[in-house]
Scaffold this motif. Structure first.
Motif, PDB file in Angstrom:
ATOM      1  N   ASP A 135      29.437  68.764   8.917  1.00  0.00           N
ATOM      2  CA  ASP A 135      29.541  67.707   9.909  1.00  0.00           C
ATOM      3  C   ASP A 135      28.515  66.632   9.560  1.00  0.00           C
ATOM      4  O   ASP A 135      27.405  66.933   9.114  1.00  0.00           O
ATOM      5  CB  ASP A 135      29.248  68.291  11.298  1.00  0.00           C
ATOM      6  CG  ASP A 135      29.611  67.343  12.419  1.00  0.00           C
ATOM      7  OD1 ASP A 135      28.944  66.303  12.526  1.00  0.00           O
ATOM      8  OD2 ASP A 135      30.543  67.657  13.170  1.00  0.00           O
ATOM      9  N   LYS A 136      28.860  65.363   9.767  1.00  0.00           N
ATOM     10  CA  LYS A 136      27.951  64.270   9.412  1.00  0.00           C
ATOM     11  C   LYS A 136      26.751  64.156  10.344  1.00  0.00           C
ATOM     12  O   LYS A 136      25.752  63.550   9.992  1.00  0.00           O
ATOM     13  CB  LYS A 136      28.692  62.931   9.403  1.00  0.00           C
ATOM     14  CG  LYS A 136      29.683  62.806   8.270  1.00  0.00           C
ATOM     15  CD  LYS A 136      30.238  61.411   8.181  1.00  0.00           C
ATOM     16  CE  LYS A 136      31.324  61.236   9.219  1.00  0.00           C
ATOM     17  NZ  LYS A 136      32.047  59.968   9.063  1.00  0.00           N
ATOM     18  N   GLU A 137      26.852  64.744  11.542  1.00  0.00           N
ATOM     19  CA  GLU A 137      25.801  64.541  12.530  1.00  0.00           C
ATOM     20  C   GLU A 137      25.191  65.827  13.088  1.00  0.00           C
ATOM     21  O   GLU A 137      24.068  65.811  13.567  1.00  0.00           O
ATOM     22  CB  GLU A 137      26.353  63.734  13.711  1.00  0.00           C
ATOM     23  CG  GLU A 137      26.846  62.355  13.331  1.00  0.00           C
ATOM     24  CD  GLU A 137      27.517  61.650  14.499  1.00  0.00           C
ATOM     25  OE1 GLU A 137      27.445  62.150  15.636  1.00  0.00           O
ATOM     26  OE2 GLU A 137      28.113  60.599  14.259  1.00  0.00           O
ATOM     27  N   VAL A 156      21.570  68.040   7.173  1.00  0.00           N
ATOM     28  CA  VAL A 156      22.839  67.334   7.006  1.00  0.00           C
ATOM     29  C   VAL A 156      22.589  66.090   6.169  1.00  0.00           C
ATOM     30  O   VAL A 156      21.701  65.295   6.476  1.00  0.00           O
ATOM     31  CB  VAL A 156      23.433  66.944   8.384  1.00  0.00           C
ATOM     32  CG1 VAL A 156      24.619  66.019   8.209  1.00  0.00           C
ATOM     33  CG2 VAL A 156      23.842  68.187   9.154  1.00  0.00           C
ATOM     34  N   PRO A 201      25.019  63.119   5.099  1.00  0.00           N
ATOM     35  CA  PRO A 201      26.391  62.629   5.263  1.00  0.00           C
ATOM     36  C   PRO A 201      27.124  62.451   3.930  1.00  0.00           C
ATOM     37  O   PRO A 201      26.559  61.933   2.965  1.00  0.00           O
ATOM     38  CB  PRO A 201      26.211  61.294   5.977  1.00  0.00           C
ATOM     39  CG  PRO A 201      24.910  61.440   6.707  1.00  0.00           C
ATOM     40  CD  PRO A 201      24.051  62.279   5.794  1.00  0.00           C
ATOM     41  N   HIS A 202      28.346  62.946   3.878  1.00  0.00           N
ATOM     42  CA  HIS A 202      29.264  62.824   2.738  1.00  0.00           C
ATOM     43  C   HIS A 202      28.833  63.639   1.518  1.00  0.00           C
ATOM     44  O   HIS A 202      29.409  63.489   0.450  1.00  0.00           O
ATOM     45  CB  HIS A 202      29.468  61.362   2.340  1.00  0.00           C
ATOM     46  CG  HIS A 202      29.820  60.482   3.491  1.00  0.00           C
ATOM     47  ND1 HIS A 202      31.020  60.576   4.163  1.00  0.00           N
ATOM     48  CD2 HIS A 202      29.112  59.515   4.109  1.00  0.00           C
ATOM     49  CE1 HIS A 202      31.030  59.696   5.148  1.00  0.00           C
ATOM     50  NE2 HIS A 202      29.890  59.032   5.137  1.00  0.00           N
ATOM     51  N   SER A 209      33.062  71.730  10.092  1.00  0.00           N
ATOM     52  CA  SER A 209      32.827  71.792   8.658  1.00  0.00           C
ATOM     53  C   SER A 209      34.128  72.195   7.968  1.00  0.00           C
ATOM     54  O   SER A 209      35.042  72.725   8.596  1.00  0.00           O
ATOM     55  CB  SER A 209      31.715  72.785   8.315  1.00  0.00           C
ATOM     56  OG  SER A 209      32.110  74.102   8.598  1.00  0.00           O
TER      57      SER A 209
END
Length: 173
Positions: free
Chosen positions: A62-64, A81, A83-84, A119
């Motif tokens: 998850d990005k957040e 985390v 992001p990407h 995810s």
């Protein structure tokens, strides 16, 4: 997954198909979409501590929302985390094939009290009936064989998990 497997083999100075050759002609690639609903008790909807049944797991977090944790030096550490970014995890099967040279981390997933976590995980597995064991070139008089060979490691790992046993300890010689 093939490129990662070949890179792992080259890093151990093995023929690049040393791991893939054990997979058979019809290996399995499985994708799992995970949803972790908000919950004030982080352990309720997460995942119990476990080892992955694959050789390699690629995870898009998850990005957040953080939630993935690995056991390091007896303490749970949260995987940050990014992001990407992809998280590459080595499963129990890779530990067996490398005769313990690479380790499979015990890990868990906790839920967030306020946000849904998601995810996507991709697992690689050999044909169920293929016998998998340590690569011959990683076993010698200086480093004896640590694990016995096994068929259908995914099912074996799941059975051990259900019984509260460590599949890698069960395969130790």
């Amino acid at each position: 997954m093939n490129d990662l497997s070949k890179a792992k083999a080259r890093s151990l100075e093995l023929e690049e198909n040393s791991f893939l050759d054990q997979y058979g002609d019809r290996p399995v690639l499985e994708v799992r979409f995970n949803f972790y609903p908000p919950c004030s008790r982080a352990e309720v909807f997460g995942a119990k501590p476990h080892l992955d049944r694959s050789a390699i797991t690629v995870l898009l977090q998850d990005k957040e929302v953080e939630g993935l944790q690995v056991l390091k030096d007896g303490m749970w550490q949260t995987v940050p985390v990014i992001p990407h970014a992809l998280v590459v995890n080595l499963g129990g099967l890779m530990q067996v094939m490398t005769n313990g040279m690479f380790k499979s981390p015990l890990h868990t997933v906790l839920t967030n009290a306020n946000k849904l976590g998601m995810s996507i995980a991709v697992f690689d597995e050999p044909e169920a009936e293929k016998e998998i064991g340590p690569v011959d070139h990683l076993v010698d008089h200086m480093r004896p064989r640590l694990y016995r060979s096994v068929r259908n490691f995914a099912a074996f790992n799941y059975e051990c998990f259900q019984k509260g046993k460590d599949s890698l300890k069960e395969l130790r010689i």
